[in-house]
Design an enzyme around this catalytic site. Structure first.
Site, PDB file in Angstrom:
ATOM      1  CG  ASP A  85      -1.957   0.969   1.323  1.00 59.99           C
ATOM      2  OD1 ASP A  85      -2.410   1.409   0.255  1.00 59.99           O
ATOM      3  OD2 ASP A  85      -2.378   1.318   2.444  1.00 59.99           O
ATOM      4  CG  HIS A  86      -0.304   4.831   0.257  1.00 54.41           C
ATOM      5  ND1 HIS A  86      -0.781   5.826  -0.566  1.00 54.41           N
ATOM      6  CD2 HIS A  86      -1.371   4.412   0.994  1.00 54.41           C
ATOM      7  CE1 HIS A  86      -2.064   6.015  -0.328  1.00 54.41           C
ATOM      8  NE2 HIS A  86      -2.454   5.162   0.611  1.00 54.41           N
ATOM      9  CG  HIS A 180      -5.345   7.659   4.213  1.00 51.34           C
ATOM     10  ND1 HIS A 180      -4.483   8.265   3.352  1.00 51.34           N
ATOM     11  CD2 HIS A 180      -5.659   6.465   3.639  1.00 51.34           C
ATOM     12  CE1 HIS A 180      -4.276   7.483   2.294  1.00 51.34           C
ATOM     13  NE2 HIS A 180      -4.979   6.391   2.437  1.00 51.34           N
ATOM     14  N   GLY A 210      -9.180   5.239   2.477  1.00 49.94           N
ATOM     15  CA  GLY A 210      -9.903   5.891   3.570  1.00 49.94           C
ATOM     16  C   GLY A 210     -11.295   5.317   3.742  1.00 49.94           C
ATOM     17  CG  ASN A 231      -7.382   0.675   0.332  1.00 47.65           C
ATOM     18  OD1 ASN A 231      -7.769  -0.232  -0.392  1.00 47.65           O
ATOM     19  ND2 ASN A 231      -6.364   1.458   0.030  1.00 47.65           N
ATOM     20  CG  ASN A 233      -4.847   0.800   8.835  1.00 48.64           C
ATOM     21  OD1 ASN A 233      -4.794  -0.211   9.542  1.00 48.64           O
ATOM     22  ND2 ASN A 233      -3.912   1.713   8.846  1.00 48.64           N
ATOM     23  CB  THR A 234      -8.904   4.239  10.726  1.00 48.28           C
ATOM     24  OG1 THR A 234      -7.816   4.878  10.063  1.00 48.28           O
ATOM     25  CG2 THR A 234      -9.250   5.011  11.985  1.00 48.28           C
TER      26      THR A 234
END
Ligand code: 13P
Length: 285
Positions: A85-86, A180, A210, A231, A233-234
């Site tokens: 990722d990134h 994000h 995000g 995506n 994550n948080t």
């Protein structure tokens, strides 16, 4: 079992209007929780390490070898993508490919369009030789990820088309108002632009960064308008922290690490289950 690339998963997802979740990994516990739910839900899954977390987790080779072993030992049969990722440079993307990642994102969004295209093209040429998929980014996703903070910059449609046509990427992260981390108020996704861009990209799907904190109705619309990868994550991290904090507060004398860690892992499993249902990827493996 080897990892599959997004070349295998994305066309069908875009065509049948569902999205495959990308779940970012923060420790190998995140991997275990996500794989367990993917298998239970019969869902394809994308496990992703941001470039910045790679060294913290022991490097590309260790990550790829460990997850491969986990997939085998856990008897996982659903398709698993291991994605960078990134990716912060062409070299880092090549390193990931060499280590066995099946997908990479090259993030040239901070560069001029011409430089972004030139570098992304180099990554695609290298990755394609190993059947590794490539995601590109254009515009700027807002918020903070791995300590880097950016403002929102909406992707321009003509730049999206040039980037995809000239590089041959498999999917495009077009920044269209997502952030994000934590949203301040209701997310404002540019659905008009999204519809226009997606229609002109034909089979090439969009990737939504995000994905945490976006209301369900907006996620459903984003999938309808061409997103085939979302995506997250948080939300997993927040759920882990909340569960572990509550456990520790309720058991102030406990140093039972397996029990504390399991509490966090179950919280991640709950989030991953909900996302797979919402994204429509359950029973698609
Ligand atoms: P969130 O942390 O907001 O879920 O975003 C994840 C992401 O887009 C990873 O690239």
């Amino acid at each position: 079992m080897t990892f599959v690339s997004l070349k295998e998963l994305m066309p069908e997802a875009k065509k049948n209007r569902y999205a495959v979740g990308q779940f970012n990994i923060n420790t190998f516990q995140w991997v275990e929780a996500t794989l367990r739910i993917a298998e239970k839900e019969k869902s394809p899954v994308i496990l992703a390490s941001t470039d910045r977390i790679v060294d913290y987790l022991g490097g590309f080779k260790l990550i790829a070898a460990t997850i491969k072993k986990m997939v085998e030992e856990m008897g996982i049969t659903v398709p698993v993508v291991l994605h960078l990722d990134h990716g912060l440079s062409v070299e880092r993307c090549k390193e990931a490919v060499d280590a066995g990642y099946s997908s990479v994102m090259y993030d040239g969004s901070k560069l001029s369009l011409d430089e972004n295209i030139a570098n992304t093209k180099e990554v695609v040429a290298y990755a394609n030789k190993q059947h590794v998929s490539v995601e590109a980014e254009i515009g700027s996703v807002g918020g903070t990820e791995d300590g880097i903070t950016s403002g929102i910059k909406y992707a321009a449609p003509n730049e999206c088309y040039r980037l995809v046509e000239e590089t041959g990427v498999d999917l495009l992260a077009a920044a269209l108002g997502s952030v994000h981390g934590v949203y301040q108020g209701e997310p404002k996704l540019a659905f008009d632009l999204m519809q226009e861009i997606s229609a002109n990209l034909n089979e090439v799907p969009l990737a939504l960064h995000g994905g945490s904190g976006i209301p369900a109705h907006q996620i459903v619309k984003a999938i309808e308008y061409g997103h085939a990868k979302i995506n997250v994550n948080t939300e997993c991290n927040q759920a882990w922290v909340k569960a572990v904090r509550e456990y520790v507060e309720q058991h102030p004398d406990s140093h039972n690490i397996p029990e504390i860690m399991q509490t966090g892992m179950h919280a991640i499993e709950k989030v991953v289950t909900e996302k797979m249902h919402l994204f429509g990827s359950s029973n698609k493996a």
